[in-house]
Design an enzyme around this catalytic site. Structure first.
Site, PDB file in Angstrom:
ATOM      1  N   GLN A  40      55.274  -0.162  12.956  1.00  5.92           N
ATOM      2  CA  GLN A  40      55.989  -1.414  13.210  1.00  5.92           C
ATOM      3  C   GLN A  40      55.851  -1.787  14.684  1.00  5.92           C
ATOM      4  OE1 GLN A  40      59.740  -1.932  11.381  1.00  5.92           O
ATOM      5  NE2 GLN A  40      59.932  -3.985  12.192  1.00  5.92           N
ATOM      6  N   PHE A  41      54.855  -2.628  14.968  1.00  9.40           N
ATOM      7  CA  PHE A  41      54.593  -2.992  16.357  1.00  9.40           C
ATOM      8  C   PHE A  41      55.719  -3.819  16.956  1.00  9.40           C
ATOM      9  CE2 PHE A  41      53.252  -6.976  14.561  1.00  9.40           C
ATOM     10  CZ  PHE A  41      53.386  -7.906  15.588  1.00  9.40           C
ATOM     11  N   THR A  42      56.552  -4.444  16.151  1.00  8.20           N
ATOM     12  CA  THR A  42      57.627  -5.271  16.698  1.00  8.20           C
ATOM     13  C   THR A  42      58.675  -4.454  17.441  1.00  8.20           C
ATOM     14  OG1 THR A  42      58.845  -5.252  14.600  1.00  8.20           O
ATOM     15  CG2 THR A  42      57.321  -7.101  14.974  1.00  8.20           C
TER      16      THR A  42
END
Length: 145
Positions: A78-80
């Site tokens: 999850q790059f966010t």
């Protein structure tokens, strides 16, 4: 490197309507990689995730770890999580690792977890995923290393 962990009774991740990863009791880990992260950060985070005492013992106290209960681990990229949200109304991803770096550290993290004997399931890196879970508690922690 950041990991948002949730104590779950069960969790699964789907891509295109197909289940690609599923666990029973354990931890759902949303994994975020930042530019300065390397394998030593992944090792530290894995140590924290597998040994963090968030499961209840016989008297109802959070004294047991994922290892103690022989729980399962679902790792979802999850790059966010690497977003800077301190100012403005739109997140900045300037601190996020490149896709190549993130994939490499994600795969390294998963391989190390398996090597330590943890039952691991995963999402699909870079895919549009739908995650379903039953958060037990709810119990959620943001772990950063």
């Amino acid at each position: 490197m950041q990991g948002l962990i949730q104590r779950v009774k069960f969790a699964k991740v789907e891509v295109g309507g197909k289940v690609v990863g599923e666990i029973q009791q354990g931890i759902l880990l949303l994994l975020g990689v930042e530019k300065l992260d390397d394998e030593s950060h992944a090792d530290k985070l894995l140590h924290k995730v597998s040994n963090y005492r968030i499961f209840t013992d016989d008297v109802g106290k959070m004294n047991l770890s994922l290892k103690d209960i022989h729980g399962e681990l679902l790792v979802v990229s999850q790059f966010t999580l690497a977003a800077d949200t301190k100012k403005g109304m739109r997140p900045s991803f300037s601190c996020a690792g490149t896709p190549q770096q993130a994939l490499s550290l994600y795969e390294y993290f998963v391989a190390q977890a398996k090597e330590k004997g943890i039952t691991v399931a995963t999402g699909e890196f870079g895919a549009d995923m739908q995650v379903s879970l039953c958060n037990d508690g709810p119990v959620t922690f943001n772990l950063a290393v």
